[in-house]
Design a protein around this motif. Structure first.
Motif, PDB file in Angstrom:
ATOM      1  N   LEU A  89     -16.154  15.984-154.199  1.00 33.72           N
ATOM      2  CA  LEU A  89     -17.018  16.096-153.019  1.00 33.72           C
ATOM      3  C   LEU A  89     -16.466  15.286-151.849  1.00 33.72           C
ATOM      4  N   PRO A  90     -16.206  13.978-152.020  1.00 33.44           N
ATOM      5  CA  PRO A  90     -15.575  13.271-150.904  1.00 33.44           C
ATOM      6  C   PRO A  90     -14.216  13.853-150.540  1.00 33.44           C
ATOM      7  N   ALA A  91     -13.522  14.437-151.521  1.00 34.84           N
ATOM      8  CA  ALA A  91     -12.225  15.042-151.190  1.00 34.84           C
ATOM      9  C   ALA A  91     -12.408  16.184-150.198  1.00 34.84           C
ATOM     10  N   VAL A  92     -13.452  16.993-150.404  1.00 38.15           N
ATOM     11  CA  VAL A  92     -13.711  18.074-149.459  1.00 38.15           C
ATOM     12  C   VAL A  92     -14.061  17.487-148.086  1.00 38.15           C
ATOM     13  N   LEU A  93     -14.875  16.453-148.088  1.00 42.38           N
ATOM     14  CA  LEU A  93     -15.266  15.811-146.831  1.00 42.38           C
ATOM     15  C   LEU A  93     -14.030  15.293-146.089  1.00 42.38           C
ATOM     16  N   ILE A  94     -13.178  14.578-146.799  1.00 41.08           N
ATOM     17  CA  ILE A  94     -11.968  14.026-146.176  1.00 41.08           C
ATOM     18  C   ILE A  94     -11.069  15.169-145.709  1.00 41.08           C
ATOM     19  N   GLY A  95     -11.022  16.238-146.505  1.00 43.16           N
ATOM     20  CA  GLY A  95     -10.244  17.395-146.096  1.00 43.16           C
ATOM     21  C   GLY A  95     -10.728  17.959-144.775  1.00 43.16           C
ATOM     22  N   LEU A  96     -12.055  18.060-144.618  1.00 41.42           N
ATOM     23  CA  LEU A  96     -12.605  18.595-143.374  1.00 41.42           C
ATOM     24  C   LEU A  96     -12.275  17.668-142.200  1.00 41.42           C
ATOM     25  N   GLU A  97     -12.496  16.376-142.403  1.00 41.54           N
ATOM     26  CA  GLU A  97     -12.194  15.414-141.336  1.00 41.54           C
ATOM     27  C   GLU A  97     -10.725  15.486-140.928  1.00 41.54           C
ATOM     28  N   CYS A  98      -9.863  15.482-141.947  1.00 41.34           N
ATOM     29  CA  CYS A  98      -8.439  15.464-141.649  1.00 41.34           C
ATOM     30  C   CYS A  98      -7.986  16.785-141.043  1.00 41.34           C
ATOM     31  N   GLY A  99      -8.582  17.885-141.498  1.00 46.82           N
ATOM     32  CA  GLY A  99      -8.247  19.169-140.907  1.00 46.82           C
ATOM     33  C   GLY A  99      -8.571  19.190-139.426  1.00 46.82           C
ATOM     34  N   LEU A 100      -9.765  18.720-139.100  1.00 45.45           N
ATOM     35  CA  LEU A 100     -10.181  18.663-137.697  1.00 45.45           C
ATOM     36  C   LEU A 100      -9.268  17.722-136.909  1.00 45.45           C
ATOM     37  N   ALA A 101      -9.031  16.555-137.475  1.00 45.04           N
ATOM     38  CA  ALA A 101      -8.186  15.572-136.784  1.00 45.04           C
ATOM     39  C   ALA A 101      -6.791  16.130-136.563  1.00 45.04           C
ATOM     40  N   SER A 102      -6.280  16.857-137.561  1.00 46.86           N
ATOM     41  CA  SER A 102      -4.914  17.351-137.423  1.00 46.86           C
ATOM     42  C   SER A 102      -4.825  18.381-136.304  1.00 46.86           C
ATOM     43  N   VAL A 103      -5.884  19.197-136.174  1.00 40.08           N
ATOM     44  CA  VAL A 103      -5.872  20.171-135.084  1.00 40.08           C
ATOM     45  C   VAL A 103      -5.849  19.456-133.743  1.00 40.08           C
ATOM     46  N   TRP A 104      -6.641  18.392-133.606  1.00 37.97           N
ATOM     47  CA  TRP A 104      -6.646  17.659-132.335  1.00 37.97           C
ATOM     48  C   TRP A 104      -5.350  16.916-132.120  1.00 37.97           C
ATOM     49  N   PHE A 105      -4.756  16.483-133.204  1.00 42.61           N
ATOM     50  CA  PHE A 105      -3.438  15.846-133.102  1.00 42.61           C
ATOM     51  C   PHE A 105      -2.442  16.819-132.483  1.00 42.61           C
ATOM     52  N   CYS A 106      -2.436  18.044-132.998  1.00 42.46           N
ATOM     53  CA  CYS A 106      -1.513  19.049-132.457  1.00 42.46           C
ATOM     54  C   CYS A 106      -1.850  19.368-131.008  1.00 42.46           C
ATOM     55  N   ARG A 107      -3.161  19.417-130.703  1.00 47.96           N
ATOM     56  CA  ARG A 107      -3.547  19.783-129.336  1.00 47.96           C
ATOM     57  C   ARG A 107      -3.111  18.712-128.346  1.00 47.96           C
ATOM     58  N   ILE A 108      -3.352  17.449-128.701  1.00 44.00           N
ATOM     59  CA  ILE A 108      -2.926  16.369-127.803  1.00 44.00           C
ATOM     60  C   ILE A 108      -1.413  16.424-127.625  1.00 44.00           C
ATOM     61  N   SER A 109      -0.747  16.684-128.731  1.00 41.29           N
ATOM     62  CA  SER A 109       0.703  16.749-128.688  1.00 41.29           C
ATOM     63  C   SER A 109       1.171  17.880-127.767  1.00 41.29           C
ATOM     64  N   GLN A 110       0.505  19.037-127.883  1.00 40.76           N
ATOM     65  CA  GLN A 110       0.850  20.183-127.044  1.00 40.76           C
ATOM     66  C   GLN A 110       0.558  19.906-125.583  1.00 40.76           C
ATOM     67  N   TRP A 111      -0.584  19.265-125.350  1.00 42.05           N
ATOM     68  CA  TRP A 111      -1.008  18.960-123.992  1.00 42.05           C
ATOM     69  C   TRP A 111       0.003  18.007-123.355  1.00 42.05           C
ATOM     70  N   MET A 112       0.446  17.033-124.145  1.00 40.85           N
ATOM     71  CA  MET A 112       1.447  16.081-123.674  1.00 40.85           C
ATOM     72  C   MET A 112       2.764  16.805-123.398  1.00 40.85           C
ATOM     73  N   ALA A 113       3.090  17.793-124.242  1.00 46.27           N
ATOM     74  CA  ALA A 113       4.320  18.558-124.016  1.00 46.27           C
ATOM     75  C   ALA A 113       4.235  19.303-122.695  1.00 46.27           C
ATOM     76  N   GLY A 114       3.030  19.814-122.395  1.00 44.77           N
ATOM     77  CA  GLY A 114       2.836  20.507-121.124  1.00 44.77           C
ATOM     78  C   GLY A 114       3.056  19.577-119.937  1.00 44.77           C
ATOM     79  N   ILE A 115       2.462  18.404-120.002  1.00 38.29           N
ATOM     80  CA  ILE A 115       2.632  17.413-118.925  1.00 38.29           C
ATOM     81  C   ILE A 115       4.105  17.075-118.750  1.00 38.29           C
ATOM     82  N   ARG A 116       4.751  16.892-119.894  1.00 37.97           N
ATOM     83  CA  ARG A 116       6.176  16.541-119.879  1.00 37.97           C
ATOM     84  C   ARG A 116       6.978  17.623-119.178  1.00 37.97           C
TER      85      ARG A 116
END
Lengths: 769, 769
Positions: free
Chosen positions: B261-288
């Protein structure tokens, strides 16, 4: 997207079912084996009166119990489902490779396999349940996903959209993987086993689904085991007992570079032993074929009974030759825990009456009277090196080795993995004991903190177990992962890899085929090993496919007369036909695509159905005669893409819904066996008179033709074609000439080693003569 | 058989070299990072005079050191080898998928990548060395196996028989696998990484060789580390320090069903975080792209310096806000050992002067001032739950998350794996702490023998590390194995799998592409993901290839005039051409095979060479004029099979030996880049007058044609063609019509998502309109 969810559900269902089945299998085996052991034990306990009498009694009792169990096991196989014999791993491997055999995945095989395996393993024969578990997994994958059984004639389709041959194949693969996962408690190893054996393109999304199935299976197994544990100890849900099967020590021993040297040595020993294991097994198979099979089913059934009785009698009698030894109470872990052996066997030794005094045990009985898995656990133990001496291990190895090699191929459902583990651990432990004695002298042992702690017979036993399995099965990556997951020994992955690699290398050089491939070759199953021809592949680059193809192909025209098609299906047993059409510009007919026998049958049936209703409605209208026009072309409203594409399969099914009397065979083909596994449908049987009118009607086959079937030119190289067969999992390939007219066909049988070597020889002669 | 041995040797050499390179990389990084740390430490130790002064001084010192290191790192990338930027993992993935980019695998990239990576990682930026290590492995695999460098113009072929594009590809794959094995200490994980990314048919024998290479690499790395350890402690060869990187505890905690159960919870959190990680990274690439790149190389070089300085200043300054805490001395293992933390950071706290009194430490400094790997180790620790509080972890997560996302894509050679592990462990540990606090209350901890021992923030940190990596990279099986091998946690494979699966599922649904695929899409590299189009694959079954193919193909006739071929090579940049011939029966030309641009060039050159010598010998004989006959057909004595089959490559080379002035390009093609990576050879440059005589000579190309090139009919379905491309690792596929005449060609670019979606749209319109 929706169909994708359905696939995930199905993967979960298959996984859980296999987990449950595995739990039942192991529980039944444990229970029966325990009962058998208790009986022998109580006979031995009668030694108060006379040792000799107790031993004779226990031998007799063992023989009787084992004979009964083996008799039940072999009779089920011989009289109910011969397909359930042996482990079933070769069949599963052949299926993943692209060959299909009949009745391998049906429900009767499931029941017989399960029963026979429980009885055989519990009887004390040197066999294990892992191989049958893999086969059972494959059967469950096929059965649950398709939701129908032609054997018992029922159908409960849970998800009708999954009822097609491509999905069936995926779910069988998942079943195999989950079977391995349950058999060894190794979800990753299960996935890799399926991957190593599967020949064709591996989609990552499918891999992920199969991984999920393995996970569900392992989880289910752990849950059931946890529930059983909870009955005594509480804490339902705690995976304490389960998980890592052969973890014998929690103390991690640091690995050492020098450990690679004994690993190579053990690899060589196990490689050699594995080759002889296969040879004895083959030799026994020859004897069986010559002397046992001709005497009928009774002889086949009785053979395992006789051999089994002899083996267990020896196992119970042999320990007489060993003295009783005090149980070692070594605290070598340095942790204050007293990690002694729990399964050391008293045999006819005296238990210590009073507290504190050391119990005694019998070395040989501790090896021979336990179940295979307990024997392996004792051999892997690291805490007392001298618990088994050379004499007991060598004698046991000799008897067990021959016994296991002979047991392979008997008419019972049984696997090889436990015997392989036992033999490998024995070889490894003996070698480890020699090394330890050379370096430390008798009774010596390195402390766990010493940099030489790895010189431990228990460590070498694990390496040997992997190496012997590597030599027999020729598995590579999957095997390393399975050993790693089973033992939780990430530290020792390098020596384990080295030993497996060495054993496989030696075995490959001494014997061309693994024990599984040999079983397939003996049965003439067209298995494309991808390894077998590796040495001549370079030479085959210059040989063109025209040397191996079969000319004079039976082709089907796009518009074909019904009578012609019926003749074709009756006359030939081919599994499919290239389809040709007359080009508009004139000239010889050109290749258009491929149509399978199954599709042709479905088309013919629906054509008959359509024509019958048409005909009778015409008759009803009083116009008589029916359809006489010989050139009438019948168009059925369904295309090949609709037949095959899953998302329209509902529509396809309703379109193809047939007359009640005509049982519907699997509509979407590819499945139908390697070649000619279906008889031509006998239309004559059911009132051929009615249909004579239609004989001249032409059917337009174009919508049913698989236009995405690759055809290659006759100038293609054989080596490249072999890659095509393996990469795409093909069963047949049409060969076309320069102008795209069909000139030949190649099937898997044409790619078997002898055919290829013949082609190579002919090619060489043409060049040099 | 001989060539097989050569391959094994080469695998060993590549493995050992990569092990050595990895050891050097990590040693240099450690040394530099330690020097940097020592400098900051000594500045902080000046607090005796003034705390504020010491902090300002250390911040200044950090900024200066980091700026210098990053400047050196980025200038090497910007001015010497721009290909060495970032991790190189996308490039490697694209290569394994079948796309080739220029200069990615040359020796200059190797040196710059190594130097830049050492400097960047040691500078304290939130980056890791794993990605570059994988790329370095691939370069070594290419360089050592081919034994030549076009960059520095030297060639030392160790094994000439391996100098061809197929073997090069195999060795690059082995290099990638060994790179992963060294980066994470995971030989099996390395193999599986290569397998997951490789698109085409995976031969088992190749897999075994790659596994051997991984083993050699891990062994070499362990040996060097062992040698380093032996300098202080003796026992050379003992793999004590090495092996399992992140094993934080020897105590196995029993897994529990509820842990999912906590594994699913952590999976959801990390999945969401990873998407935002990529988005920030992409956004930074755009600025660059918008603001930095247009300002020239200097700006690109300085950007990492500025960002890096700001990040490290924050890392040194932030701990000021935390109080000093006493170091926990918990003996929770129950083993009598005192497993305390070794890397807890004093910062400006007072060390305990006297024996026995507890040291103090600074929570934030312990996270922020350590290297990334040490931070991960501390987060995974199971023995003291309260060593990091919510406040420090959340703040550190915020800063590190943004920092790492921005650092991705800067002009330095740096990887993402360490940042991913840090972020994932933080998320997991925070979640675990919450769960523990809910169930046990503040300061609570379950004893290791308790059935609730799994409720441990250290366990959840490991699960989180896997889940976040799963969300960002979308790796599946390889990732699970890597995490398992790194942590030696076979027990917890089920929750780890669950979390990775959940994270990947969520991330897949929120963002179509992984961070690597995004990098490839941004650079318009034709990567066939095999996942991307999965949802529309079913629909593409009904679309025929005629919708995606490019008509008006440039074909070559079997007999072609030299002038025509030269024109063709000059006019087009295609990487190969279908070859057609006039059938004897007449009618339009039919498809015969395929010839690559490279082969054509070699053929043209050798034709010129042959004609020149012929011509001059004629001239010398005084017959003048040379070859005028326009219909003369030149036959060169070498066939395509000889060109390609390795076992005759020596002969092929000698036959094709050319004029000294004409540098020989790689003779056996397939390699030459995705499309048009070679310029047309400029024959004009070197005395075209001499060759005008030959313009009309015809060359018979038939021997050079690859007749084993698959061609498919235009009625093929797109979905099936996609499978062909992926299974066979194709770069182009000729499309033929009914009569086997060439009607089109499909390249990887035509299978990119936008093209396929367009085709699907057009197909739908035709159906419904």
């Amino acid at each position: 997207m929706k169909s994708n969810w359905v696939r995930w559900y199905m993967m979960a269902i298959i996984g859980f079912s296999i987990g449950l089945l595995g739990y039942l299998l192991y529980t039944f085996i444990d229970t029966l084996a325990h009962m058998r052991y208790t009986a022998i034990r109580s006979a031995l306990d009668l030694r108060a009166r006379s040792s000799a009498g107790a031993i004779v009694l226990s031998v007799l009792l063992t023989v009787i119990i084992t004979s009964c169990l083996v008799l039940a096991s072999s009779s089920a196989v011989v009289y109910v489902a011969p397909e359930a014999a042996a482990s079933g791993v070769p069949e599963v491997m052949a299926y993943l490779n692209g060959c299909l055999m009949r009745r391998v995945f049906n429900i009767r095989t499931l029941f017989v396999k399960f029963t026979s395996c429980v009885l055989a393993v519990a009887s004390g024969l040197p066999v294990g349940p892992e191989g049958p578990m893999i086969h059972l997994g494959a059967i469950l994958g096929a059965g649950i996903s398709q939701g129908e059984s032609t054997t018992i004639g029922c159908a409960f389709p849970i998800f009708p959209s999954l009822r097609n041959s491509k999905d069936k194949r995926d779910f069988i693969t998942a079943g195999v993987a989950a079977g391995v996962a349950v058999a060894f408690g190794t979800p990753i190893g299960g996935l890799l086993f399926a991957f190593e054996e599967i020949a064709s393109f591996w989609q990552r999304s499918l891999g992920w689904q199969i991984f999920f199935s393995c996970m569900c299976a392992t989880f289910a197994l752990n849950m059931f085991q946890s529930a059983e544990y909870a009955v005594d100890n509480g804490h339902f849900g705690l995976f304490a007992k389960s998980g890592v099967i052969f973890q014998v020590s929690e103390t991690g021993i640091a690995n050492h570079a020098l450990a690679l040297l004994p690993a190579v040595l053990i690899g060589l020993e196990c490689g050699l032993a594995s080759v002889w294991f296969c040879r004895i097994s083959q030799w026994m198979a020859g004897i069986r074929k010559r002397y046992v099979s001709p005497r009928g089913k009774l002889a086949v059934m009785l053979e395992p009974v006789v051999l089994g009785a002899a083996f267990v009698a020896l196992m119970v009698f042999l320990p007489v030759m060993w003295e009783c030894k005090p149980v070692p109470h070594l605290d070598v872990s340095g942790k204050g825990r007293n990690e002694t052996f729990t399964n050391l066997e008293l045999y006819i030794c005296d238990p210590s009456g009073d507290e504190g005094a050391a119990d005694t045990y019998n070395e040989m009985a501790s090896l021979a009277l336990n179940t295979g898995e307990d024997t392996v656990k004792q051999l892997l133990n690291r805490n007392a090196n001298q618990v088994f001496g050379y004499f007991s291990m060598v004698v046991f190895l000799g008897v067990y080795f021959v016994g296991a090699a002979c047991a392979n191929g008997m008419a019972i459902s049984s696997g090889l993995f436990v015997p392989m583990l036992v033999i490998g651990s024995l070889i490894g432990r003996i070698t480890g004991l020699v090394i330890l004695d050379v370096f430390m002298g008798r009774e010596g042992q390195f402390a766990p903190d010493s940099p030489w702690a790895w010189v431990n017979p228990g460590v070498f036993a694990l390496i040997g177990a992997g190496a012997f399995m590597g030599g027999v099965t020729r598995l590579t990556i999957a095997l390393v992962v399975i050993i790693m997951e089973m033992s939780s020994e990430v530290h020792f992955v390098l020596p384990i890899m080295t030993a497996i690699m060495t054993a496989k290398w030696l075995a490959d050089n001494l014997e061309h085929h693994s024990i599984y491939e040999k079983a397939l070759v003996n049965r003439k199953i067209p298995f494309l090993s991808g390894e077998g021809m590796a040495h001549s592949m370079k030479l085959l680059e210059t040989v063109t496919v025209s040397r191996v193809m079969r000319p004079n192909v039976q082709v089907v025209r796009v518009q074909e007369r019904i009578s012609g098609l019926r003749q074709l299906l009756k006359r030939t047993s081919h599994n499919g036909f290239p389809v040709v059409s007359q080009p508009e510009a004139g000239g010889p007919a050109v290749y258009v695509g491929f149509i399978t026998r199954d599709h042709l049958q479905v088309v013919l049936r629906s054509a008959f159905y359509k024509l019958s209703s048409f005909d009778s409605s015409l008759k009803a209208m009083g116009e008589g005669g029916g359809l006489q026009a010989p050139k009438l072309v019948l168009d059925l409203e369904i295309t090949f893409e609709e037949l095959s594409a899953r998302y329209v399969s509902e529509r396809a099914r309703s379109l193809l819904k047939m007359h009640d009397e005509i049982a519907m065979s699997e509509p979407v083909g590819g499945g139908g066996g390697y070649e000619g596994s279906y008889e031509g449908v006998s239309f004559e049987g059911r009132g051929s008179g009615d249909h004579q009118n239609f004989e001249n009607v032409m059917i337009n086959l174009r919508p049913f033709v698989n236009t995405s079937a690759v055809a290659i030119q006759s100038s293609f190289s054989v080596a490249r074609m072999y890659v095509l067969f393996r990469s795409l999992g093909l069963r047949h390939l049409t060969i076309v000439g320069e102008g795209n007219h069909v000139v030949g066909i190649v099937t898997r049988k044409d790619l078997m080693e002898d055919r290829l070597e013949e082609a190579l020889r002919a090619h060489r002669q043409d060049i040099f003569v």
